[in-house]
Motif scaffolding. Structure first.
Motif, PDB file in Angstrom:
ATOM      1  N   ALA A 282      -5.257  16.805  -4.324  1.00 29.41           N
ATOM      2  CA  ALA A 282      -6.483  15.997  -4.416  1.00 29.41           C
ATOM      3  C   ALA A 282      -6.485  15.199  -5.712  1.00 29.41           C
ATOM      4  CB  ALA A 282      -7.719  16.894  -4.329  1.00 29.41           C
ATOM      5  N   ASN A 283      -6.060  15.828  -6.787  1.00 31.87           N
ATOM      6  CA  ASN A 283      -6.025  15.154  -8.079  1.00 31.87           C
ATOM      7  C   ASN A 283      -4.986  14.037  -8.105  1.00 31.87           C
ATOM      8  OD1 ASN A 283      -6.802  14.863 -10.860  1.00 31.87           O
ATOM      9  ND2 ASN A 283      -4.882  15.864 -11.397  1.00 31.87           N
ATOM     10  N   VAL A 284      -3.785  14.328  -7.624  1.00 31.04           N
ATOM     11  CA  VAL A 284      -2.696  13.342  -7.627  1.00 31.04           C
ATOM     12  C   VAL A 284      -3.065  12.105  -6.811  1.00 31.04           C
ATOM     13  CG1 VAL A 284      -0.355  12.930  -6.721  1.00 31.04           C
ATOM     14  CG2 VAL A 284      -0.820  14.950  -8.099  1.00 31.04           C
ATOM     15  N   LEU A 285      -3.713  12.312  -5.676  1.00 31.03           N
ATOM     16  CA  LEU A 285      -4.045  11.188  -4.793  1.00 31.03           C
ATOM     17  C   LEU A 285      -5.459  10.666  -5.006  1.00 31.03           C
ATOM     18  CD1 LEU A 285      -2.228  12.353  -1.562  1.00 31.03           C
ATOM     19  CD2 LEU A 285      -1.519  10.600  -3.185  1.00 31.03           C
TER      20      LEU A 285
ATOM     21  N   ILE B 279      -3.493  10.291   3.908  1.00 29.03           N
ATOM     22  CA  ILE B 279      -3.430  11.556   4.642  1.00 29.03           C
ATOM     23  C   ILE B 279      -1.989  11.901   4.989  1.00 29.03           C
ATOM     24  CG2 ILE B 279      -4.115  12.750   6.771  1.00 29.03           C
ATOM     25  CD1 ILE B 279      -6.327  12.452   4.528  1.00 29.03           C
ATOM     26  N   GLU B 280      -1.172  10.917   5.315  1.00 30.73           N
ATOM     27  CA  GLU B 280       0.242  11.191   5.569  1.00 30.73           C
ATOM     28  C   GLU B 280       0.927  11.696   4.309  1.00 30.73           C
ATOM     29  OE1 GLU B 280       1.897  11.509   8.405  1.00 30.73           O
ATOM     30  OE2 GLU B 280       0.017  11.021   9.388  1.00 30.73           O
ATOM     31  N   LYS B 281       0.528  11.163   3.162  1.00 34.37           N
ATOM     32  CA  LYS B 281       1.078  11.653   1.898  1.00 34.37           C
ATOM     33  C   LYS B 281       0.610  13.088   1.640  1.00 34.37           C
ATOM     34  CE  LYS B 281       3.373  11.298  -1.961  1.00 34.37           C
ATOM     35  NZ  LYS B 281       4.815  11.131  -2.000  1.00 34.37           N
ATOM     36  N   VAL B 282      -0.640  13.375   1.972  1.00 32.55           N
ATOM     37  CA  VAL B 282      -1.146  14.746   1.849  1.00 32.55           C
ATOM     38  C   VAL B 282      -0.311  15.675   2.726  1.00 32.55           C
ATOM     39  CG1 VAL B 282      -3.096  16.287   2.317  1.00 32.55           C
ATOM     40  CG2 VAL B 282      -3.505  14.072   1.232  1.00 32.55           C
ATOM     41  N   LYS B 283      -0.041  15.269   3.972  1.00 31.82           N
ATOM     42  CA  LYS B 283       0.784  16.082   4.871  1.00 31.82           C
ATOM     43  C   LYS B 283       2.151  16.342   4.256  1.00 31.82           C
ATOM     44  CE  LYS B 283      -0.884  14.392   9.350  1.00 31.82           C
ATOM     45  NZ  LYS B 283      -0.365  13.676  10.544  1.00 31.82           N
ATOM     46  N   GLU B 284       2.737  15.296   3.692  1.00 31.08           N
ATOM     47  CA  GLU B 284       4.049  15.435   3.066  1.00 31.08           C
ATOM     48  C   GLU B 284       3.994  16.454   1.927  1.00 31.08           C
ATOM     49  OE1 GLU B 284       6.388  12.646   0.004  1.00 31.08           O
ATOM     50  OE2 GLU B 284       6.187  11.748   1.990  1.00 31.08           O
TER      51      GLU B 284
ATOM     52  N   MET C 168       0.824  -1.185   0.000  1.00 31.20           N
ATOM     53  CA  MET C 168       0.000   0.000   0.000  1.00 31.20           C
ATOM     54  C   MET C 168       0.869   1.251   0.000  1.00 31.20           C
ATOM     55  SD  MET C 168      -3.297  -0.986   2.376  1.00 31.20           S
ATOM     56  CE  MET C 168      -2.409  -1.795   3.686  1.00 31.20           C
ATOM     57  N   ILE C 169       1.983   1.192   0.711  1.00 37.01           N
ATOM     58  CA  ILE C 169       2.901   2.328   0.721  1.00 37.01           C
ATOM     59  C   ILE C 169       3.445   2.558  -0.683  1.00 37.01           C
ATOM     60  CG2 ILE C 169       5.145   3.163   1.563  1.00 37.01           C
ATOM     61  CD1 ILE C 169       4.454   1.709   4.230  1.00 37.01           C
ATOM     62  N   ASP C 170       3.792   1.490  -1.378  1.00 34.93           N
ATOM     63  CA  ASP C 170       4.279   1.611  -2.750  1.00 34.93           C
ATOM     64  C   ASP C 170       3.218   2.240  -3.643  1.00 34.93           C
ATOM     65  OD1 ASP C 170       6.195   1.103  -4.888  1.00 34.93           O
ATOM     66  OD2 ASP C 170       4.825  -0.479  -5.534  1.00 34.93           O
ATOM     67  N   LEU C 171       1.988   1.869  -3.456  1.00 33.79           N
ATOM     68  CA  LEU C 171       0.894   2.449  -4.237  1.00 33.79           C
ATOM     69  C   LEU C 171       0.812   3.952  -4.014  1.00 33.79           C
ATOM     70  CD1 LEU C 171      -1.594   2.070  -6.074  1.00 33.79           C
ATOM     71  CD2 LEU C 171      -2.910   1.565  -4.027  1.00 33.79           C
ATOM     72  N   ILE C 172       0.894   4.384  -2.776  1.00 36.09           N
ATOM     73  CA  ILE C 172       0.816   5.809  -2.448  1.00 36.09           C
ATOM     74  C   ILE C 172       2.055   6.563  -2.929  1.00 36.09           C
ATOM     75  CG2 ILE C 172       0.812   7.487  -0.544  1.00 36.09           C
ATOM     76  CD1 ILE C 172      -1.866   6.193  -0.832  1.00 36.09           C
ATOM     77  N   GLN C 173       3.213   6.000  -2.695  1.00 34.12           N
ATOM     78  CA  GLN C 173       4.463   6.702  -3.008  1.00 34.12           C
ATOM     79  C   GLN C 173       4.813   6.701  -4.494  1.00 34.12           C
ATOM     80  OE1 GLN C 173       5.054   8.670  -0.542  1.00 34.12           O
ATOM     81  NE2 GLN C 173       7.170   8.124  -0.167  1.00 34.12           N
ATOM     82  N   ASN C 174       4.561   5.590  -5.168  1.00 36.04           N
ATOM     83  CA  ASN C 174       5.104   5.425  -6.513  1.00 36.04           C
ATOM     84  C   ASN C 174       4.094   5.240  -7.630  1.00 36.04           C
ATOM     85  OD1 ASN C 174       7.745   5.443  -5.373  1.00 36.04           O
ATOM     86  ND2 ASN C 174       7.411   3.339  -4.749  1.00 36.04           N
ATOM     87  N   LYS C 175       2.883   4.936  -7.296  1.00 38.15           N
ATOM     88  CA  LYS C 175       1.913   4.604  -8.332  1.00 38.15           C
ATOM     89  C   LYS C 175       0.627   5.394  -8.175  1.00 38.15           C
ATOM     90  CE  LYS C 175       3.608  -0.113  -8.873  1.00 38.15           C
ATOM     91  NZ  LYS C 175       4.533  -0.387  -7.816  1.00 38.15           N
ATOM     92  N   ASN C 176       0.746   6.701  -7.971  1.00 37.72           N
ATOM     93  CA  ASN C 176      -0.428   7.538  -7.731  1.00 37.72           C
ATOM     94  C   ASN C 176      -1.512   7.347  -8.778  1.00 37.72           C
ATOM     95  OD1 ASN C 176       0.669   8.644  -5.426  1.00 37.72           O
ATOM     96  ND2 ASN C 176       1.632  10.303  -6.525  1.00 37.72           N
ATOM     97  N   SER C 177      -1.127   7.145 -10.019  1.00 32.73           N
ATOM     98  CA  SER C 177      -2.134   6.982 -11.070  1.00 32.73           C
ATOM     99  C   SER C 177      -2.947   5.710 -10.889  1.00 32.73           C
ATOM    100  CB  SER C 177      -1.473   6.990 -12.447  1.00 32.73           C
ATOM    101  OG  SER C 177      -0.579   5.897 -12.581  1.00 32.73           O
ATOM    102  N   ASN C 178      -2.408   4.727 -10.184  1.00 29.24           N
ATOM    103  CA  ASN C 178      -3.136   3.473  -9.948  1.00 29.24           C
ATOM    104  C   ASN C 178      -4.125   3.568  -8.796  1.00 29.24           C
ATOM    105  OD1 ASN C 178      -2.000   2.023 -12.036  1.00 29.24           O
ATOM    106  ND2 ASN C 178      -0.363   1.192 -10.779  1.00 29.24           N
ATOM    107  N   ILE C 179      -4.139   4.682  -8.085  1.00 26.80           N
ATOM    108  CA  ILE C 179      -5.053   4.817  -6.965  1.00 26.80           C
ATOM    109  C   ILE C 179      -6.500   4.834  -7.460  1.00 26.80           C
ATOM    110  CG2 ILE C 179      -5.741   6.303  -5.023  1.00 26.80           C
ATOM    111  CD1 ILE C 179      -2.857   7.087  -4.697  1.00 26.80           C
TER     112      ILE C 179
END
Length: 110
Positions: free
Chosen positions: A70-73, A52-57, A1-12
Motif C-alpha cells: 500500500a505504501n509503495v503504490l 491492482i495488477e502490480k499489487v497482484k504481482e 502509465m505502465i512506466d509510472l507503476i513499474q519504475n517510478k512508484n515514488s511519483n505516484i
C-alpha cells in the motif's frame, strides 16, 4: 502509465492527470477523451487496473507485506488498497494470496 507503476512508484503521489500532461505535453481532456474512445475505458479506471495488477504481482512474489505494498503504490491505507483490489478482482488480497493458481495479467497485456 505502465512506466509510472513499474519504475517510478515514488511519483505516484502526483495526480495522474498532471503526470500525463507533463510527459505527453497534451491537454488532459483531449488525452482522456481519446483514450476512452480507443480503449473503451477511462484513463482513471485503466490506471486503477494497472495498480491492482502490480499489487497482484507483489502479492505473488510475497516479498512485501500488504502495508508495504500500500505504501509503495501510494494507496492511502491498507483498507483502501483492499477495497480497490476487491472491487477490481472480486477477491480480497488475502484470498488472492491463498489461491493455488494465481492467474494474473502482465501489465503490458492490459
Amino acid at each position: 502509465m505502465i512506466d509510472l507503476i513499474q519504475n517510478k512508484n515514488s511519483n505516484i503521489t502526483i495526480k495522474l492527470s498532471d503526470y500525463l500532461v507533463h510527459h505527453l505535453h497534451k491537454v488532459y481532456s483531449k488525452l482522456s477523451n481519446l483514450f476512452s474512445e480507443i480503449e473503451g475505458i477511462s484513463i482513471e479506471k485503466y490506471f486503477i487496473n494497472l495498480r491492482i495488477e502490480k499489487v497482484k504481482e507483489l502479492i505473488f512474489y510475497d516479498e512485501l507485506s500488504l502495508s508495504e505494498i500500500a505504501n509503495v503504490l501510494n494507496f492511502s491505507s491498507v483498507s483502501h488498497l483492499s477495497n480497490q483490489f476487491k472491487k477490481v478482482t472480486g477477491f480480497s488480497p488475502s484470498h488472492f494470496k491463498n489461491m493455488k493458481n494465481n492467474k494474473r495479467v502482465q501489465l503490458d497485456q492490459l
